[in-house]
Structures are given as structure tokens and as C-alpha cells.
Scaffold this active site. Structure first.
Site, PDB file in Angstrom:
ATOM      1  N   HIS A  54      77.104  -3.179 -40.068  1.00 44.38           N
ATOM      2  CA  HIS A  54      76.626  -1.799 -40.495  1.00 44.38           C
ATOM      3  C   HIS A  54      76.265  -1.769 -42.144  1.00 44.38           C
ATOM      4  O   HIS A  54      76.490  -3.063 -43.014  1.00 44.38           O
ATOM      5  CB  HIS A  54      77.580  -0.757 -40.671  1.00 44.38           C
ATOM      6  N   GLU A  56      76.134  -0.397 -44.551  1.00 47.24           N
ATOM      7  CA  GLU A  56      77.592  -0.132 -46.345  1.00 47.24           C
ATOM      8  C   GLU A  56      78.402  -0.930 -46.457  1.00 47.24           C
ATOM      9  O   GLU A  56      78.071  -1.736 -47.151  1.00 47.24           O
ATOM     10  CB  GLU A  56      78.138   1.070 -45.328  1.00 47.24           C
ATOM     11  N   CYS A  84      79.971   6.112 -40.844  1.00 45.30           N
ATOM     12  CA  CYS A  84      81.626   6.167 -39.862  1.00 45.30           C
ATOM     13  C   CYS A  84      82.956   5.826 -40.191  1.00 45.30           C
ATOM     14  O   CYS A  84      82.772   5.286 -42.385  1.00 45.30           O
ATOM     15  CB  CYS A  84      81.279   4.827 -38.588  1.00 45.30           C
ATOM     16  N   CYS A  87      83.157   2.242 -42.248  1.00 44.81           N
ATOM     17  CA  CYS A  87      82.524   2.726 -43.136  1.00 44.81           C
ATOM     18  C   CYS A  87      83.527   2.262 -44.899  1.00 44.81           C
ATOM     19  O   CYS A  87      83.270   2.299 -45.984  1.00 44.81           O
ATOM     20  CB  CYS A  87      81.216   2.587 -43.575  1.00 44.81           C
TER      21      CYS A  87
END
EC number: 3.5.4.33
Length: 158
Positions: A54, A56, A84, A87
Site C-alpha cells: 500500500h 502508506e 486501512c 496501514c
């Protein structure tokens, strides 16, 4: 909302558009320390064939490498979509001071949508600002998924 928040969120949206061009869900992230961008990234789940790539996570890893520590004290992370759960936990564990995001992620969001992070008993509290360039963030996601549906592809926001 701070003037700098708008400026940095525009940079996040540029990162998100890079993801979109690669067929990734258009999410971008950047990390700022002392008013300077120290890391930026976008979703690379499909490209790297990894569920953890991701925006992040990649930005956190880049920032930690740059400053030579896993502790990102006094840093702010900017993301166009609520992070999410994975993260969010990584952000908290990295000791990020502040999270700024555009729109909520009702299905997977780990700041407010699935869990209200402010109600967790944590040894590290983060400041949260939401809604920065919210409409632009929502439009980018809606357009992305609309185009996927036109192509007959089905993807959920992760």
C-alpha cells in the site's frame, strides 16, 4: 485545515494518479517532516504482487530509511483515502505524529470507519485531520471504479 495541508494533499493526489495509470487503486501517500517531503509513494499491490504494498507502507519504509530510524516522531503522513487497518497500525507503530486524509474508506478504513482509533488504549496517540480535498479524493476513486466496471473488471477498495 491548514494551508500546508492543501498543498501536500495536492501532491498526494499526483501520487495517486501515478497508481491509477498503472491500473492500481489510486491511493497516494507522502510523509512530511519540518515542512519538507521526506517520502512519497502510491499503491503498488498489483505491480509488486504483494498485498502489503500500500502507498502508506511504502512511504513509511522510505521515510524510515531516509532518517535512519523506525521512529517517525514529528512527522505527518498525508493520504487521499483513510488508511486501512494494516496501514493504520503501521502508522501508529512508526510513531507518526499526525495523519491527514481526504475521504473515508467505509469498507476498510482503520481510523474511523471500522475502528475509532481515538478510543483505542494505545501508548501513542496521533492527531487526525480528515476531509482535506475530500471531493477531489472521492471523485478520483469513483472515476477509477466506474472505468473498471465499464471494462468488466471488479475490484474492491483495499
Amino acid at each position: 485545515m491548514k494551508k500546508d495541508d492543501i498543498y501536500f494533499m495536492h501532491l498526494v493526489l499526483k501520487e495517486a494518479k501515478k497508481a491509477e495509470k498503472l491500473g492500481e487503486i489510486p491511493i497516494g501517500a507522502l510523509i512530511v517532516k519540518d515542512g519538507k517531503v521526506i517520502a512519497k509513494s502510491f499503491n503498488k499491490v498489483e505491480k509488486k504482487k504483494s498485498s502489503i504494498m500500500h502507498a502508506e507502507i511504502d512511504a513509511l519504509m522510505k521515510a524510515q530509511k531516509k532518517i535512519g530510524s523506525w521512529r517517525l516522531n514529528d512527522c505527518t503522513i498525508y493520504i487521499n483515502v483513510e488508511p486501512c487497518l494494516m496501514c493504520t497500525c503501521a502508522i501508529i507503530l512508526s510513531r507518526i505524529k499526525r495523519v491527514v486524509f481526504g475521504c473515508r474508506n467505509e469498507k476498510f478504513g482503520g481510523i474511523y470507519s471500522l475502528v475509532d482509533v481515538k478510543n483505542l488504549k494505545l501508548n501513542h496517540k496521533i492527531e487526525i485531520t480528515e476531509g482535506v480535498l475530500k471531493e477531489e479524493s472521492i471523485k478520483l476513486l469513483k472515476d477509477f471504479f466506474k472505468n473498471l466496471r465499464k471494462k468488466g473488471e471488479v475490484v474492491e477498495l483495499v
